[in-house]
Write a protein that holds these residues in place. Structure first.
Motif, mmCIF file in Angstrom:
data_model
loop_
_atom_site.group_PDB
_atom_site.id
_atom_site.type_symbol
_atom_site.label_atom_id
_atom_site.label_comp_id
_atom_site.label_asym_id
_atom_site.label_seq_id
_atom_site.Cartn_x
_atom_site.Cartn_y
_atom_site.Cartn_z
ATOM 1 N N GLU A 144 -4.975 -34.325 23.745
ATOM 2 C CA GLU A 144 -4.278 -34.903 22.600
ATOM 3 C C GLU A 144 -2.885 -34.282 22.538
ATOM 4 O O GLU A 144 -2.713 -33.133 22.172
ATOM 5 C CB GLU A 144 -5.019 -34.606 21.299
ATOM 6 C CG GLU A 144 -4.306 -35.144 20.067
ATOM 7 C CD GLU A 144 -4.927 -34.658 18.773
ATOM 8 O OE1 GLU A 144 -6.138 -34.846 18.608
ATOM 9 O OE2 GLU A 144 -4.191 -34.076 17.958
ATOM 10 N N THR A 145 -1.883 -35.061 22.932
ATOM 11 C CA THR A 145 -0.524 -34.505 22.951
ATOM 12 C C THR A 145 0.550 -35.562 22.784
ATOM 13 O O THR A 145 1.405 -35.439 21.922
ATOM 14 C CB THR A 145 -0.288 -33.723 24.264
ATOM 15 O OG1 THR A 145 1.061 -33.296 24.286
ATOM 16 C CG2 THR A 145 -0.579 -34.552 25.490
ATOM 17 N N VAL A 146 0.555 -36.622 23.598
ATOM 18 C CA VAL A 146 1.644 -37.596 23.593
ATOM 19 C C VAL A 146 1.218 -38.839 22.832
ATOM 20 O O VAL A 146 0.078 -39.289 22.942
ATOM 21 C CB VAL A 146 2.045 -37.965 25.027
ATOM 22 C CG1 VAL A 146 3.130 -39.018 25.040
ATOM 23 C CG2 VAL A 146 2.522 -36.719 25.758
ATOM 24 N N ARG A 147 2.131 -39.430 22.066
ATOM 25 C CA ARG A 147 1.854 -40.654 21.323
ATOM 26 C C ARG A 147 2.256 -41.863 22.164
ATOM 27 O O ARG A 147 3.432 -42.091 22.406
ATOM 28 C CB ARG A 147 2.615 -40.662 19.997
ATOM 29 C CG ARG A 147 2.236 -39.522 19.067
ATOM 30 C CD ARG A 147 3.028 -39.620 17.776
ATOM 31 N NE ARG A 147 2.667 -38.563 16.863
ATOM 32 C CZ ARG A 147 3.253 -37.385 16.816
ATOM 33 N NH1 ARG A 147 4.223 -37.112 17.662
ATOM 34 N NH2 ARG A 147 2.878 -36.479 15.943
ATOM 35 N N PHE A 148 1.272 -42.624 22.599
ATOM 36 C CA PHE A 148 1.568 -43.849 23.338
ATOM 37 C C PHE A 148 1.844 -44.990 22.372
ATOM 38 O O PHE A 148 1.281 -45.062 21.284
ATOM 39 C CB PHE A 148 0.379 -44.237 24.233
ATOM 40 C CG PHE A 148 0.249 -43.380 25.450
ATOM 41 C CD1 PHE A 148 -0.980 -42.924 25.855
ATOM 42 C CD2 PHE A 148 1.359 -43.034 26.198
ATOM 43 C CE1 PHE A 148 -1.118 -42.135 26.983
ATOM 44 C CE2 PHE A 148 1.247 -42.252 27.327
ATOM 45 C CZ PHE A 148 -0.001 -41.798 27.725
ATOM 46 N N ASP A 149 2.705 -45.912 22.772
ATOM 47 C CA ASP A 149 3.061 -47.058 21.954
ATOM 48 C C ASP A 149 2.026 -48.166 22.177
ATOM 49 O O ASP A 149 2.287 -49.166 22.830
ATOM 50 C CB ASP A 149 4.463 -47.542 22.312
ATOM 51 C CG ASP A 149 5.008 -48.488 21.256
ATOM 52 O OD1 ASP A 149 6.183 -48.841 21.359
ATOM 53 O OD2 ASP A 149 4.256 -48.853 20.346
ATOM 54 N N THR A 150 0.812 -47.990 21.623
ATOM 55 C CA THR A 150 -0.257 -48.959 21.850
ATOM 56 C C THR A 150 0.013 -50.287 21.158
ATOM 57 O O THR A 150 -0.476 -51.333 21.603
ATOM 58 C CB THR A 150 -1.590 -48.388 21.347
ATOM 59 O OG1 THR A 150 -1.441 -47.997 19.973
ATOM 60 C CG2 THR A 150 -1.991 -47.157 22.153
ATOM 61 N N GLN A 151 0.760 -50.270 20.055
ATOM 62 C CA GLN A 151 1.023 -51.530 19.352
ATOM 63 C C GLN A 151 1.920 -52.441 20.190
ATOM 64 O O GLN A 151 1.750 -53.660 20.187
ATOM 65 C CB GLN A 151 1.686 -51.239 18.006
ATOM 66 C CG GLN A 151 0.788 -50.467 17.041
ATOM 67 C CD GLN A 151 1.366 -50.414 15.658
ATOM 68 O OE1 GLN A 151 1.564 -51.453 15.032
ATOM 69 N NE2 GLN A 151 1.649 -49.225 15.176
ATOM 70 N N LYS A 152 2.860 -51.854 20.936
ATOM 71 C CA LYS A 152 3.739 -52.681 21.748
ATOM 72 C C LYS A 152 2.991 -53.277 22.938
ATOM 73 O O LYS A 152 3.368 -54.335 23.457
ATOM 74 C CB LYS A 152 4.938 -51.863 22.242
ATOM 75 C CG LYS A 152 6.106 -52.717 22.718
ATOM 76 C CD LYS A 152 7.333 -51.885 22.950
ATOM 77 C CE LYS A 152 8.541 -52.765 23.252
ATOM 78 N NZ LYS A 152 8.915 -53.604 22.128
ATOM 79 N N SER B 47 -2.676 -39.732 21.512
ATOM 80 C CA SER B 47 -2.055 -39.353 20.241
ATOM 81 C C SER B 47 -3.090 -38.805 19.265
ATOM 82 O O SER B 47 -4.289 -39.094 19.351
ATOM 83 C CB SER B 47 -1.357 -40.563 19.615
ATOM 84 O OG SER B 47 -2.312 -41.491 19.132
ATOM 85 N N GLY B 48 -2.607 -38.001 18.303
ATOM 86 C CA GLY B 48 -3.485 -37.476 17.269
ATOM 87 C C GLY B 48 -4.005 -38.555 16.347
ATOM 88 O O GLY B 48 -5.114 -38.450 15.810
ATOM 89 N N GLY B 49 -3.205 -39.603 16.126
ATOM 90 C CA GLY B 49 -3.674 -40.700 15.286
ATOM 91 C C GLY B 49 -4.874 -41.402 15.890
ATOM 92 O O GLY B 49 -5.814 -41.774 15.182
ATOM 93 N N ARG B 50 -4.861 -41.606 17.210
ATOM 94 C CA ARG B 50 -6.001 -42.234 17.884
ATOM 95 C C ARG B 50 -7.243 -41.351 17.778
ATOM 96 O O ARG B 50 -8.358 -41.843 17.578
ATOM 97 C CB ARG B 50 -5.634 -42.485 19.348
ATOM 98 C CG ARG B 50 -6.777 -43.046 20.198
ATOM 99 C CD ARG B 50 -7.174 -44.438 19.761
ATOM 100 N NE ARG B 50 -8.246 -44.969 20.593
ATOM 101 C CZ ARG B 50 -8.054 -45.666 21.716
ATOM 102 N NH1 ARG B 50 -6.816 -45.909 22.130
ATOM 103 N NH2 ARG B 50 -9.069 -46.132 22.406
#
Length: 426
Positions: free
Chosen positions: A158-166, A294-297
C-alpha cells in the motif's frame, strides 16, 4: 491461527503447515525447531517438494507496519501469517537530538575555537534521515527474512495511488474525480487516525462518526483538513451552525483539546510520504513481482468485508485479492518491535556533556549476547524457579535478566538460549 514455517534439510522454504502437523513432526523426530520467532521447523529427511505460491502484503505506516502472508486456496484467499512491526523512528530521533544538543553545548563554551561542521557535509542522492531510513530497513529486512522462510511469489504494497477512475472513464476530469466509489476515503481515514476514532466533543467510541466542520461553512469555514474533526450524530446536530467556542463554552478543557488537535503537525503523514518510494525501491531488490495500491482501495476492501481496524488486517486487504480475503477465526498477529542492535555510544554523558561512565563493556560472553531471549532455571534463592526473558551481558559471570514482571541477576550456567538477539522484540 498462524501457520508454521517449514524448511527442508537444505534450508529451502516449503509450504507452511498447521500447528498440529508441526507438533506431529516434532514428536516423531522428523523435524526440529530452527527458529522461535516466527516459529519455524526444519525437516530432517526431506529435500525439495511442490509448494503453493504465497503473496506478501505490506501496509507501511509511520509507527507500525502491517504484514500479512496470503495464500490462494480452494475457497478463496486466506491469511496464513500476520504480524505488526513497530518502528523505532521516535527513539532514533530523540537520541540524535540529545547528541546534537550535547555537541552544540560543548562547542559554545569558552574553549578553543572550533569551526562549525554543518557546512562541509554532503548527502547522497535519495538520502533519508536515520529515523526514516530505519523504517525502510525494517520493512526490507522482514520481507527478506520471510522470503527465506516461505515460498513468496509476489509482493503487494500500500503506497501509490493509481488513477482507477480514469481507467473506467477516460473522459473524467476536474471535480468528477470526487464522485467515484472511493470518494473521500483518503481524507476520512486520515481524520480517523488523527482523532483516535472517537467523537471530538463527547469522546464516544464504536459509534458511527461524521466529518464535522469546526468553523461552519456558513461562517466562512473551509474544507481543509485543519478545519475538520469527527463527531457523532447527536453532537453534530446539537452544535449545528454555532461556533465551537459557543458550543463548548461550559467545557473549556474539551475546547482547548480540539483547538490543539487542529494544529497538530502532519509529521506522521510526512514520514509515510517520504518513505513511500524508498520502501518500494528496497523491495524491488528482492527480485519478486511487486505491485502498489492506494490506501483508499485498502480501506474500501476492509470495510466492504466488515473487518475491524488493525494494521495486519489492512495489510491483508491490500491489492486485488484483498477484496475477498478470509481471516482465520481467532487469528492473532505476531507483535514485533524494533529495538536496534546495541548502541555505538562508547559511554554515557552527564547534563554538561562530559563522560559519566566508563568505556563500553563486552556485549558477548560465554556464548550469550545482550538481547538474547533465554530460559532460566534458578535452583534456589529469592528468585528460585523458571523464568523467561532477555539478558544483558556483563563482564562478570552475573547477567541481568529482564522478565515481564521483575529484573534480577542470574549466573549463565542456569541459562538456556531460546532465541538469539536479532534487533527485534517479540
Amino acid at each position: 491461527m498462524q501457520r508454521v514455517f517449514v524448511l527442508d534439510n537444505n534450508k529451502q522454504p516449503l509450504s507452511p503447515c498447521s500447528p498440529a502437523r508441526a507438533r506431529m513432526l516434532l514428536r516423531g523426530g522428523k523435524a526440529a525447531v530452527i527458529r522461535r520467532y516466527p516459529f519455524t521447523i526444519i525437516l530432517k529427511d526431506r529435500t525439495g517438494g511442490s509448494t503453493q505460491p504465497v503473496e506478501l502484503k505490506l501496509d507501511p505506516g509511520s509507527k507500525t507496519t502491517g504484514v500479512a502472508l496470503v495464500q490462494q486456496k480452494d475457497n478463496g484467499a486466506a491469511v496464513i501469517f500476520a504480524a505488526e512491526l513497530q518502528h523505532r523512528g521516535a527513539s532514533i530521533k530523540k537520541a540524535l537530538s540529545t547528541r546534537r544538543a550535547l555537541r552544540r553545548s560543548r562547542r559554545s563554551r569558552k574553549t578553543r575555537y572550533r569551526a562549525p561542521r554543518f557546512n562541509n557535509r554532503t548527502r547522497s542522492k535519495g538520502w533519508l534521515p536515520p529515523s526514516l531510513q530505519s523504517r525502510v530497513d525494517n520493512v526490507h529486512s522482514w520481507a527478506k527474512r520471510l522470503q527465506r522462510l516461505c515460498p513468496i511469489a509476489n509482493i503487494a504494497v500500500e503506497t501509490v495511488r493509481f488513477d482507477t477512475q480514469k481507467v473506467d472513464n477516460p473522459e473524467i476530469r476536474g471535480v468528477e474525480y470526487q464522485q467515484g466509489t472511493l470518494a473521500g476515503y483518503e481524507l476520512r481515514e486520515y481524520l480517523l487516525e488523527k482523532w483516535q476514532r472517537r467523537c471530538a466533543y463527547c469522546g464516544a467510541e464504536n459509534v458511527p462518526l461524521e466529518v464535522e466542520h469546526v468553523v461552519p461553512r456558513s461562517r466562512g469555514g473551509s474544507d481543509r483538513a485543519s478545519n475538520l474533526t469527527l463527531s457523532c450524530r447527536p453532537c453534530n446536530e446539537k452544535k449545528g451552525s454555532r461556533a465551537v467556542q459557543e458550543f463548548l463554552a461550559d467545557r473549556p478543557e474539551v475546547l482547548r483539546k480540539i483547538l490543539v488537535g487542529l494544529k497538530r503537525p502532519l509529521k506522521d503523514a510526512a514520514a509515510v510520504n517520504a518513505t513511500r518510494y524508498a520502501i518500494g525501491k528496497a523491495l524491488k531488490t528482492l527480485e519478486l513481482p511487486i505491485s502498489f495500491w492506494s490506501g483508499g482501495r485498502t480501506k474500501f476492501n476492509r470495510t466492504g468485508q466488515r473487518y475491524p481496524k488493525a494494521h495486519w488486517i489492512d495489510a491483508a486487504c491490500v491489492g486485488e485479492s484483498g477484496a475477498s480475503v478470509r481471516l482465520q477465526p481467532g487469528q492473532v498477529a505476531l507483535s514485533i518491535k524494533a529495538t536496534g542492535r546495541g548502541s555505538r555510544q562508547m559511554c554515557r554523558m552527564d547534563k554538561y556533556g562530559f563522560p559519566r561512565t566508563g568505556a563500553k563493556k563486552v556485549s558477548s560472553e560465554s556464548g550469550f549476547c545482550t538481547g538474547d531471549i533465554v530460559a532460566a532455571r534458578v535452583p534456589k534463592g529469592k528468585f528460585a524457579g523458571r523464568h523467561t526473558g532477555r539478558i544483558a551481558v556483563r563482564g562478570r559471570p552475573s547477567y541481568r535478566l529482564t522478565t515481564q514482571d521483575q529484573i534480577f541477576d542470574v549466573h549463565p550456567k542456569y541459562l538456556t538460549a531460546i532465541h538469539r538477539a536479532d534487533g527485534y522484540a517479540y
